[in-house]
Design an enzyme around this catalytic site. Structure first.
Site, PDB file in Angstrom:
ATOM      1  N   CYS A   1     -19.483  30.033  -2.818  1.00 46.59           N
ATOM      2  CA  CYS A   1     -19.464  30.113  -4.287  1.00 46.59           C
ATOM      3  C   CYS A   1     -20.490  31.089  -4.853  1.00 46.59           C
ATOM      4  O   CYS A   1     -20.487  31.341  -6.053  1.00 46.59           O
ATOM      5  CB  CYS A   1     -19.667  28.730  -4.875  1.00 46.59           C
TER       6      CYS A   1
ATOM      7  N   PHE B   1     -10.924  22.957  -5.724  1.00 48.19           N
ATOM      8  CA  PHE B   1     -10.807  24.378  -5.398  1.00 48.19           C
ATOM      9  C   PHE B   1      -9.442  24.973  -5.688  1.00 48.19           C
ATOM     10  O   PHE B   1      -8.423  24.332  -5.508  1.00 48.19           O
ATOM     11  CB  PHE B   1     -11.199  24.627  -3.933  1.00 48.19           C
TER      12      PHE B   1
ATOM     13  N   HIS C   1     -21.654  29.562 -12.807  1.00 55.53           N
ATOM     14  CA  HIS C   1     -20.555  29.191 -11.898  1.00 55.53           C
ATOM     15  C   HIS C   1     -20.204  27.708 -12.088  1.00 55.53           C
ATOM     16  O   HIS C   1     -21.046  26.838 -11.855  1.00 55.53           O
ATOM     17  CB  HIS C   1     -20.962  29.454 -10.445  1.00 55.53           C
TER      18      HIS C   1
ATOM     19  N   ASN D   1     -12.365  25.559  -9.410  1.00 59.02           N
ATOM     20  CA  ASN D   1     -13.460  26.314  -8.784  1.00 59.02           C
ATOM     21  C   ASN D   1     -12.850  27.266  -7.750  1.00 59.02           C
ATOM     22  O   ASN D   1     -12.378  26.826  -6.705  1.00 59.02           O
ATOM     23  CB  ASN D   1     -14.426  25.309  -8.131  1.00 59.02           C
TER      24      ASN D   1
HETATM   25  C1  WCA Z   1     -16.151  16.105 -10.532  1.00 63.80           C
HETATM   26  C2  WCA Z   1     -17.075  15.320  -9.578  1.00 63.80           C
HETATM   27  C3  WCA Z   1     -16.657  15.597  -8.136  1.00 63.80           C
HETATM   28  C4  WCA Z   1     -16.864  13.810  -9.860  1.00 63.80           C
HETATM   29  O1  WCA Z   1     -17.241  13.497 -11.206  1.00 63.80           O
HETATM   30  P1  WCA Z   1     -18.469  12.478 -11.495  1.00 63.80           P
HETATM   31  O2  WCA Z   1     -18.764  12.517 -12.938  1.00 63.80           O
HETATM   32  O3  WCA Z   1     -19.606  12.738 -10.590  1.00 63.80           O
HETATM   33  O4  WCA Z   1     -17.792  11.061 -11.219  1.00 63.80           O
HETATM   34  P2  WCA Z   1     -18.262   9.878 -10.256  1.00 63.80           P
HETATM   35  O5  WCA Z   1     -19.737   9.779 -10.121  1.00 63.80           O
HETATM   36  O6  WCA Z   1     -17.570   8.629 -10.752  1.00 63.80           O
HETATM   37  O7  WCA Z   1     -17.643  10.287  -8.846  1.00 63.80           O
HETATM   38  C5  WCA Z   1     -16.239  10.157  -8.604  1.00 63.80           C
HETATM   39  C6  WCA Z   1     -16.068   9.938  -7.137  1.00 63.80           C
HETATM   40  O8  WCA Z   1     -16.405  11.149  -6.460  1.00 63.80           O
HETATM   41  C7  WCA Z   1     -17.285  10.854  -5.391  1.00 63.80           C
HETATM   42  N1  WCA Z   1     -18.112  12.023  -5.121  1.00 63.80           N
HETATM   43  C8  WCA Z   1     -18.732  12.806  -6.005  1.00 63.80           C
HETATM   44  N2  WCA Z   1     -19.370  13.841  -5.355  1.00 63.80           N
HETATM   45  C9  WCA Z   1     -19.109  13.621  -4.051  1.00 63.80           C
HETATM   46  C10 WCA Z   1     -19.459  14.331  -2.878  1.00 63.80           C
HETATM   47  N3  WCA Z   1     -20.179  15.518  -2.924  1.00 63.80           N
HETATM   48  N4  WCA Z   1     -19.021  13.861  -1.675  1.00 63.80           N
HETATM   49  C11 WCA Z   1     -18.272  12.786  -1.607  1.00 63.80           C
HETATM   50  N5  WCA Z   1     -17.888  12.052  -2.699  1.00 63.80           N
HETATM   51  C12 WCA Z   1     -18.303  12.473  -3.904  1.00 63.80           C
HETATM   52  C13 WCA Z   1     -18.093   9.657  -5.918  1.00 63.80           C
HETATM   53  O9  WCA Z   1     -18.688   8.956  -4.849  1.00 63.80           O
HETATM   54  C14 WCA Z   1     -16.995   8.863  -6.609  1.00 63.80           C
HETATM   55  O10 WCA Z   1     -16.269   8.106  -5.671  1.00 63.80           O
HETATM   56  P3  WCA Z   1     -15.578   6.703  -6.116  1.00 63.80           P
HETATM   57  O11 WCA Z   1     -16.715   5.782  -6.502  1.00 63.80           O
HETATM   58  O12 WCA Z   1     -14.818   6.231  -4.932  1.00 63.80           O
HETATM   59  O13 WCA Z   1     -14.700   6.973  -7.318  1.00 63.80           O
HETATM   60  C15 WCA Z   1     -18.552  15.680  -9.835  1.00 63.80           C
HETATM   61  O14 WCA Z   1     -19.365  14.837  -9.034  1.00 63.80           O
HETATM   62  C16 WCA Z   1     -18.883  17.122  -9.570  1.00 63.80           C
HETATM   63  O15 WCA Z   1     -18.605  17.990 -10.387  1.00 63.80           O
HETATM   64  N6  WCA Z   1     -19.534  17.369  -8.408  1.00 63.80           N
HETATM   65  C17 WCA Z   1     -19.973  18.706  -8.053  1.00 63.80           C
HETATM   66  C18 WCA Z   1     -19.241  19.193  -6.828  1.00 63.80           C
HETATM   67  C19 WCA Z   1     -20.086  20.224  -6.116  1.00 63.80           C
HETATM   68  O16 WCA Z   1     -21.156  19.910  -5.627  1.00 63.80           O
HETATM   69  N7  WCA Z   1     -19.649  21.479  -6.117  1.00 63.80           N
HETATM   70  C20 WCA Z   1     -20.481  22.556  -5.559  1.00 63.80           C
HETATM   71  C21 WCA Z   1     -20.276  22.787  -4.161  1.00 63.80           C
HETATM   72  S1  WCA Z   1     -18.985  23.948  -3.973  1.00 63.80           S
HETATM   73  C22 WCA Z   1     -18.735  24.130  -2.301  1.00 63.80           C
HETATM   74  O17 WCA Z   1     -19.485  23.621  -1.560  1.00 63.80           O
HETATM   75  C23 WCA Z   1     -17.570  24.882  -1.888  1.00 63.80           C
HETATM   76  C24 WCA Z   1     -17.012  24.645  -0.670  1.00 63.80           C
HETATM   77  C25 WCA Z   1     -15.619  25.089  -0.443  1.00 63.80           C
HETATM   78  C26 WCA Z   1     -14.805  24.313   0.350  1.00 63.80           C
HETATM   79  C27 WCA Z   1     -13.463  24.630   0.519  1.00 63.80           C
HETATM   80  C28 WCA Z   1     -12.908  25.743  -0.081  1.00 63.80           C
HETATM   81  O18 WCA Z   1     -11.585  26.070   0.067  1.00 63.80           O
HETATM   82  C29 WCA Z   1     -13.734  26.495  -0.873  1.00 63.80           C
HETATM   83  C30 WCA Z   1     -15.074  26.179  -1.041  1.00 63.80           C
END
Ligand code: WCA
Length: 401
Positions: free
Chosen positions: A174, A225, A314, A347
């Site tokens: 990214c 993604f 980003h 993304n």
């Molecule tokens: C939209 C999200 C994912 C969820 O919204 P939230 O407001 O945090 O909501 P919640 O806290 O209720 O979380 C929803 C669920 O997502 C889960 N979760 C929340 N992040 C996580 C987590 N990194 N792990 C694994 N469970 C999670 C969280 O545990 C929860 O699970 P559950 O309780 O079963 O509903 C939000 O956390 C968010 O924007 N996270 C940022 C994601 C992030 O770090 N992005 C940057 C890294 S980009 C990158 O590495 C690229 C790699 C890539 C790979 C492949 C490609 O093809 C291209 C690129």
């Protein structure tokens, strides 16, 4: 129109020759183009689509989790090459434990440069000069690693000159767009008359596979993604009445966040690109961006107030934007361009920040860029790496100039 040659008088010292080789002014963004594959999937239908084409409907808990994340993602729709037809032709793509890398690379090494060519052609058309005036090409992708690399196909699809100086950036994830723009700035400012085409293109095909119990970051990645390409032409000392500078690039830096090696990782495996996204990434970024911004603005001697800047951040995920806005004390809406791109495209890794720049430009053109001056472009990825580019609205976006 040929680029301005770098010449110094006969008998000049190396220092004088060097000075003559450099541009006078700062690098600027002279044109922007973007492109996506035709196939569009709405976020509402994504969980059904993904579980169906990966034959995973026997895992309803993971499907519910994907639906929950999709609902909170701030994404409305995404574009992608992955389709029912592709998965019928390559059922092995659904299982990352089966060997499939050869087929994925074969497809991506054609699709991805073609997508980059579509975005680049739009940037070149907007720029208004012939493609043969491009002196340098920087191609950033993590899709389709092989040699000769996609930059060679891209150069030939665009009809670039045989002496174009090509560079490939790979696996920057990214932050690829931020890194490519910084490199373009260095090339443009250090080579009088240089016109650098930056092309970033990504396809999730390389990392598309079915869900697995215990691997929640697969679900997060599948929710966020999308595929896309962004192209930018960068050059210094714009030619009057031909080139229209949109954003000057005043400063660029890269910061590696200490003790963060394992937070975001990508690795090619026999079954496609494996990735890991730690759950603390949004907090980690929010805790570090202010330091990166302060360093950048101190370096140019500008006392910036965060609330007065325009932002091209980003959109790695909705939560990243939320926490950065909060950490910088910004009002809701400061990152509207990033949120809009996240909503419409998801993304798209390193490509996304170019879409955000394009959206900002569109907004400035619509509103007249009245009062807008300094801004910051920030991109994040494996490392954990933070790219910071300080931008200034340039004459091409100012009314009556
Ligand atoms: C939209 C999200 C994912 C969820 O919204 P939230 O407001 O945090 O909501 P919640 O806290 O209720 O979380 C929803 C669920 O997502 C889960 N979760 C929340 N992040 C996580 C987590 N990194 N792990 C694994 N469970 C999670 C969280 O545990 C929860 O699970 P559950 O309780 O079963 O509903 C939000 O956390 C968010 O924007 N996270 C940022 C994601 C992030 O770090 N992005 C940057 C890294 S980009 C990158 O590495 C690229 C790699 C890539 C790979 C492949 C490609 O093809 C291209 C690129």
């Amino acid at each position: 129109m040929a680029p301005v040659p770098a010449t110094a008088a006969a008998g000049s010292s190396t220092r004088e020759i060097r000075r003559a080789q450099r541009a006078d002014g700062p690098a600027a963004v002279l044109a922007i183009g973007t492109a996506n594959p035709e196939k569009c999937v709405t976020q509402d239908e994504y969980a059904d689509f993904y579980f169906r084409i990966t034959n995973s409907d026997h895992l309803p808990e993971l499907k519910d989790k994907l639906s929950r994340i999709c609902n909170k993602s701030g994404i409305e729709k995404r574009f992608m090459y992955v389709s029912d037809e592709l998965m019928e032709a390559h059922p092995e793509f659904a299982d990352r434990h089966l060997p499939s890398l050869d087929a994925r690379v074969e497809i991506a090494s054609k699709n991805v440069p073609e997508l980059a060519a579509a975005a680049s052609a739009k940037a070149i058309a907007e720029w208004g000069r012939p493609a043969t005036d491009i002196t340098h090409l920087i191609f950033s992708t993590y899709s389709g690693v092989k040699a000769p690399s996609g930059d060679r196909l891209l150069a030939s699809l665009l009809g670039l000159r045989p002496t174009v100086s090509r560079t490939v950036l790979s696996l920057h994830g990214c932050y690829g767009g931020g890194r490519a723009l910084q490199l373009a700035k260095e090339l443009a400012e250090n080579n009088r008359g240089a016109r650098v085409l930056v092309a970033c293109a990504e396809s999730t095909l390389i990392a598309f596979y079915g869900p697995e119990v215990g691997c929640n970051d697969i679900i997060v990645g599948q929710a966020l993604f999308g595929d896309g390409s962004g192209a930018v032409i960068v050059g210094a000392d714009p030619v009057d009445a031909v080139e229209r500078p949109l954003f000057e690039m005043a400063f660029a830096s890269q910061t590696t966040i200490p003790d963060s090696e394992g937070a975001i990782t990508m690795q090619y495996m026999k079954g496609g690109m494996d990735y890991h996204i730690a759950s603390g990434v949004p907090e980690m970024l929010a805790g570090n961006v202010e330091r990166c911004l302060a360093h950048a603005f101190d370096s140019v001697g500008v006392a910036a107030k965060w609330k007065d800047l325009f932002w091209a951040v980003h959109p790695g995920g909705r939560r990243i934007l939320d926490l950065i806005e909060e950490a910088l004390g910004l009002e809701n809406g400061a990152m509207a361009a990033s949120r809009q791109v996240l909503s419409e495209f998801g993304n798209m890794s390193g490509t996304t920040v170019i879409f955000v720049l394009n959206e900002l430009r569109r907004r400035f053109e619509a509103d007249g860029a009245e009062g807008a001056d300094w801004g910051a472009l920030m991109a994040f990825g494996p490392g954990v790496t933070v790219e910071t580019v300080l931008l200034r609205v340039a004459s091409g976006l100012k009314p009556n100039q």
